[in-house]
Structure formats: structure tokens, C-alpha cells
Motif scaffolding. Structure first.
Motif, mmCIF file in Angstrom:
data_model
loop_
_atom_site.group_PDB
_atom_site.id
_atom_site.type_symbol
_atom_site.label_atom_id
_atom_site.label_comp_id
_atom_site.label_asym_id
_atom_site.label_seq_id
_atom_site.Cartn_x
_atom_site.Cartn_y
_atom_site.Cartn_z
ATOM 1 N N THR A 12 31.835 40.639 40.176
ATOM 2 C CA THR A 12 32.566 40.775 38.923
ATOM 3 C C THR A 12 33.672 41.808 39.138
ATOM 4 O O THR A 12 33.396 42.895 39.631
ATOM 5 C CB THR A 12 31.618 41.303 37.824
ATOM 6 O OG1 THR A 12 30.449 40.499 37.840
ATOM 7 C CG2 THR A 12 32.250 41.236 36.460
ATOM 8 N N PRO A 13 34.888 41.462 38.786
ATOM 9 C CA PRO A 13 35.978 42.412 39.049
ATOM 10 C C PRO A 13 36.096 43.466 37.959
ATOM 11 O O PRO A 13 37.077 43.528 37.227
ATOM 12 C CB PRO A 13 37.213 41.504 39.089
ATOM 13 C CG PRO A 13 36.861 40.350 38.231
ATOM 14 C CD PRO A 13 35.365 40.204 38.238
ATOM 15 N N SER A 14 35.091 44.299 37.846
ATOM 16 C CA SER A 14 35.099 45.293 36.772
ATOM 17 C C SER A 14 35.180 46.716 37.315
ATOM 18 O O SER A 14 34.866 47.671 36.635
ATOM 19 C CB SER A 14 33.846 45.127 35.919
ATOM 20 O OG SER A 14 32.710 45.264 36.734
ATOM 21 N N GLY A 15 35.557 46.839 38.551
ATOM 22 C CA GLY A 15 35.646 48.159 39.173
ATOM 23 C C GLY A 15 35.639 47.925 40.667
ATOM 24 O O GLY A 15 35.704 46.782 41.107
ATOM 25 N N TYR A 16 35.552 48.997 41.443
ATOM 26 C CA TYR A 16 35.578 48.802 42.888
ATOM 27 C C TYR A 16 34.189 48.449 43.415
ATOM 28 O O TYR A 16 33.188 48.991 42.966
ATOM 29 C CB TYR A 16 36.136 50.048 43.571
ATOM 30 C CG TYR A 16 37.573 50.275 43.192
ATOM 31 C CD1 TYR A 16 38.540 49.338 43.567
ATOM 32 C CD2 TYR A 16 37.958 51.366 42.426
ATOM 33 C CE1 TYR A 16 39.862 49.496 43.190
ATOM 34 C CE2 TYR A 16 39.283 51.535 42.054
ATOM 35 C CZ TYR A 16 40.233 50.594 42.434
ATOM 36 O OH TYR A 16 41.528 50.744 42.055
ATOM 37 N N LEU A 17 34.177 47.539 44.348
ATOM 38 C CA LEU A 17 32.904 47.134 44.956
ATOM 39 C C LEU A 17 32.227 48.344 45.590
ATOM 40 O O LEU A 17 32.881 49.213 46.143
ATOM 41 C CB LEU A 17 33.153 46.093 46.048
ATOM 42 C CG LEU A 17 33.680 44.731 45.598
ATOM 43 C CD1 LEU A 17 33.820 43.822 46.811
ATOM 44 C CD2 LEU A 17 32.768 44.094 44.562
ATOM 45 N N HIS A 18 30.907 48.385 45.507
ATOM 46 C CA HIS A 18 30.193 49.505 46.104
ATOM 47 C C HIS A 18 29.199 49.016 47.155
ATOM 48 O O HIS A 18 29.075 47.810 47.411
ATOM 49 C CB HIS A 18 29.523 50.366 45.039
ATOM 50 C CG HIS A 18 28.589 49.605 44.141
ATOM 51 N ND1 HIS A 18 27.422 49.067 44.580
ATOM 52 C CD2 HIS A 18 28.678 49.287 42.823
ATOM 53 C CE1 HIS A 18 26.806 48.457 43.587
ATOM 54 N NE2 HIS A 18 27.552 48.564 42.504
ATOM 55 N N ILE A 61 40.073 42.638 49.815
ATOM 56 C CA ILE A 61 40.271 43.656 50.855
ATOM 57 C C ILE A 61 38.931 44.032 51.491
ATOM 58 O O ILE A 61 38.787 44.078 52.717
ATOM 59 C CB ILE A 61 40.947 44.919 50.252
ATOM 60 C CG1 ILE A 61 42.367 44.579 49.800
ATOM 61 C CG2 ILE A 61 40.961 46.065 51.261
ATOM 62 C CD1 ILE A 61 43.030 45.666 48.973
ATOM 63 N N GLN A 62 37.923 44.257 50.653
ATOM 64 C CA GLN A 62 36.635 44.720 51.196
ATOM 65 C C GLN A 62 35.897 43.605 51.932
ATOM 66 O O GLN A 62 35.223 43.864 52.927
ATOM 67 C CB GLN A 62 35.753 45.336 50.103
ATOM 68 C CG GLN A 62 36.409 46.399 49.230
ATOM 69 C CD GLN A 62 37.244 47.430 49.978
ATOM 70 O OE1 GLN A 62 37.156 47.588 51.195
ATOM 71 N NE2 GLN A 62 38.101 48.122 49.240
ATOM 72 N N LEU A 63 36.017 42.373 51.452
ATOM 73 C CA LEU A 63 35.371 41.269 52.167
ATOM 74 C C LEU A 63 35.948 41.132 53.570
ATOM 75 O O LEU A 63 35.223 40.907 54.541
ATOM 76 C CB LEU A 63 35.562 39.947 51.406
ATOM 77 C CG LEU A 63 34.609 39.698 50.238
ATOM 78 C CD1 LEU A 63 35.006 38.430 49.497
ATOM 79 C CD2 LEU A 63 33.162 39.589 50.714
ATOM 80 N N GLN A 255 35.662 51.282 49.189
ATOM 81 C CA GLN A 255 36.970 51.882 49.425
ATOM 82 C C GLN A 255 36.845 53.335 49.902
ATOM 83 O O GLN A 255 37.480 53.748 50.871
ATOM 84 C CB GLN A 255 37.743 51.828 48.115
ATOM 85 C CG GLN A 255 39.222 51.989 48.243
ATOM 86 C CD GLN A 255 39.861 52.087 46.872
ATOM 87 O OE1 GLN A 255 39.313 52.706 45.962
ATOM 88 N NE2 GLN A 255 41.009 51.462 46.717
ATOM 89 N N MET A 256 35.992 54.100 49.231
ATOM 90 C CA MET A 256 35.795 55.505 49.606
ATOM 91 C C MET A 256 35.071 55.628 50.943
ATOM 92 O O MET A 256 35.382 56.486 51.769
ATOM 93 C CB MET A 256 34.966 56.238 48.546
ATOM 94 C CG MET A 256 35.634 56.345 47.208
ATOM 95 S SD MET A 256 36.688 57.799 47.107
ATOM 96 C CE MET A 256 35.461 59.046 46.777
ATOM 97 N N LEU A 257 34.064 54.751 51.121
ATOM 98 C CA LEU A 257 33.282 54.819 52.357
ATOM 99 C C LEU A 257 34.147 54.534 53.579
ATOM 100 O O LEU A 257 33.898 55.049 54.664
ATOM 101 C CB LEU A 257 32.118 53.818 52.292
ATOM 102 C CG LEU A 257 31.032 54.180 51.275
ATOM 103 C CD1 LEU A 257 30.103 53.009 51.040
ATOM 104 C CD2 LEU A 257 30.243 55.403 51.737
#
Ligand SMILES: [Zn+2]
Length: 310
Positions: A12-18, A61-63, A255-257
Motif C-alpha cells: 500500500t503506498p501510504s508511506g515508505y516501505l519498511h 526503487i526498493q524492489l 530507504q533509511m536502511l
């Protein structure tokens, strides 16, 4: 499973993937790979107010960074918004809502969330509007599906076990159309899965009640295919305080990791650890797939690494 495996990643695009999303994606990809199946990318963007262009971009991007390849679905944000958005599929959702309405499964509810909370300590709907016979065609009310007492559904676990869920207890008269007129998650999710022919759903065990709700919806829609779906309800990651990871807390975002870790090796190893796989030698996604494959074959179904015990 007899037929070719079809599964999906459904962020769900409700924030950044974790990190929790990464684990879910990797496990789904591992299972599909192990069975030479088909993996689809589905982005659940019905919740428009929370949908942010940047969250959709983040998914792609993360995928890519994680090295997860999928067989069908949007190749990037532009194609997603022009061809795959759930917003483009409203007609399909509303048709099924109509079907449910005509078959008498629905009642209108005017309760607010706080009213429900006041009456019900566990947040379960107390049935307030069940017998009020409110006009279903009025605006500004939700549609709920009637779940009679002791509604038990069976679900097929990937490892060929059958489990039962008491939907009346876990998802009493759940919402299928929201106050703002949009179809609720449960309805959109099952309609999308049916259209894609999904027969393997991999999700956290905290979503087991959603599985029950969707299987019950399938029954009300006279669908005989969805009940054949196999499910994996996996362990979910928690932070140091033991809380479920959430998109609102940025510390665990992929993104942070990425700023902390040069490459995704660390995430592959974390995934292996959560699955109780030997992790020390894993460097690449291929390594992870290899370890997963060999353990799955060794354990013949591998109950111990897939079944989360509550
Ligand atoms: Zn109500």
C-alpha cells in the motif's frame, strides 16, 4: 499445490516501505521461485487521501534495490497510474457490491468509530444497525456485510493443513463500503486476487482475520475459486520495543536502511534468520533462494519455517 502458483506482492503506498515489507516480499518471491510460479506486483492505492506519488515511486526503487523481479504488473509509477491503479477498477468493485446488496448480505450502518469503541471494548462491531433497515442508497454511511453468529471458514495453509477462523468473532459485520463511498480493502483485495487468479497469498499473521473476511466474502459472492487459495501467515518483525514496524516510524524504512548498509545482503540475512535458515553464507538473493530451496526440499513442505504459531 497442483496448479501453477500465482502470487502477488501487494504493498500500500501510504508511506515508505519498511523492513517488514521487505521480509514479506522476499518470502513471497522465495515461495514463488521455489515452485516456478508467477509473481505479480499489485499496488493497493484505493485509499487515495493517503496515497502519495513518492510512496509509489518508493515501491519501485526498493524492489529494484532488493533485486526482486516480478512477472507481471506495472514497470514504474507512470504505467501504474495509467494502467493498474485500483482507481481504474471502480466499476468492478461496485458491481460486486451491488451483487452483495441484491442478495441481501448487506446492511447500512451509521455508527461512527468512536460510537463503536464506546460500546465494544475489543473494537468488534456490536451489531447496532443490523436490524435498523437503514436505506442503503443514502450517502454518508458505511455498508457492512452481515456475518451471522458462528460463521466459521476453513482456509488452506500452504503446508497443506486446514485451519478454521471464526469470522463472526474476528471480523463481526465488517465494512465493505466506506463512508466516503469507496469499496473497503477487503472487497477490493479479493476482487483483485480473483481477477489475477492468485492461488497463494503470503501475509503477516496479524492479517489472518482479513483472510477470514475475504474467504467469507468469496462465499457470499458464490465464488468457488478463492477458497482453493493457499495461505502463508508469517511471523512479523518488531522493533526493539517489541512493537510492530510501521510506516509512520521512519527508522526501519528501507530507504533509511540503505544509507546504513551498502547492499541488501543484510536484509537477505535478516530474512533467513526469521525463517530459521542458516544465514552466515548468504550474500546475494540467489544465495538466499538456494538456501531456502534446499531447506524446503529437505523438510518436505517445511512447516517449521513457514507456519507461525501464535
Ligand atoms: Zn452501525
Amino acid at each position: 499445490m497442483d496448479s501453477p502458483v500465482i502470487s502477488r506482492l501487494a504493498p500500500t503506498p501510504s508511506g515508505y516501505l519498511h523492513l517488514g515489507n521487505a521480509f514479506n516480499f522476499l518470502l513471497t518471491a522465495l515461495l514463488v521461485d521455489f515452485q516456478d510460479g508467477h509473481l505479480h506486483l499489485r499496488i493497493d492505492d484505493l485509499d487515495e487521501p493517503r496515497v502519495v506519488q513518492s510512496s509509489v515511486e518508493d515501491i519501485f526503487i526498493q524492489l529494484e534495490w532488493l533485486g526482486i523481479d516480478y512477472d507481471s504488473g506495472p514497470s514504474g509509477p507512470d504505467e501504474f497510474f495509467s494502467k493498474f491503479s485500483q482507481r481504474l477498477r471502480m466499476e468492478l468493485y461496485h458491481e460486486s457490491l451491488e451483487l452483495l446488496r441484491k442478495s441481501g448480505h448487506i446492511f447500512a450502518c451509521e455508527c461512527s468509530r468512536s460510537e463503536i469503541r464506546q460500546i465494544s471494548s475489543n473494537g468488534n462491531y456490536p451489531g447496532t444497525c443490523r436490524n435498523k433497515k437503514l436505506n442503503l442508497l443514502k450517502d454518508n454511511q458505511t455498508w457492512r456485510i452481515l456475518v451471522p453468529a458462528q460463521t466459521i471458514v476453513s482456509l488452506k495453509i500452504f503446508t497443506n493443513k486446514i485451519e478454521k477462523i471464526d469470522v463472526s468473532r474476528e471480523m463481526a459485520d465488517f465494512v465493505i463500503k466506506r463512508r466516503d463511498g469507496l469499496p473497503a480493502y477487503q472487497l477490493a483485495s479479493i476482487m483483485d486476487d480473483l481477477e489475477l487468479g492468485v492461488n497463494l497469498v503470503v501475509r503477516g499473521y496479524d492479517l489472518k482475520s482479513s483472510t477470514g473476511a475475504q474467504l467469507y466474502l468469496a462465499k457470499c459472492l458464490n465464488d468457488s475459486i478463492f477458497p482453493e487459495t493457499h495461505f502463508v501467515h508469517h511471523v512479523i518483525q518488531t522493533d526493539d520495543a517489541g512493537d510492530k514496524l510501521s510506516k509512520s516510524k521512519g527508522a526501519h524504512s528501507i530507504q533509511m536502511l540503505r544509507e546504513k548498509h551498502r547492499n541488501p545482503t543484510w536484509i537477505y540475512q535478516e530474512t533467513a534468520k526469521l525463517l530459521n535458515l542458516p544465514f552466515e553464507e548468504i550474500q546475494t538473493l540467489e544465495d538466499l533462494k538456494e538456501v531456502f530451496r534446499s531447506i524446503m526440499i529437505l523438510k518436505g513442505g517445511a512447516n517449521s519455517i513457514l507456519d507461525h504459531k501464535n
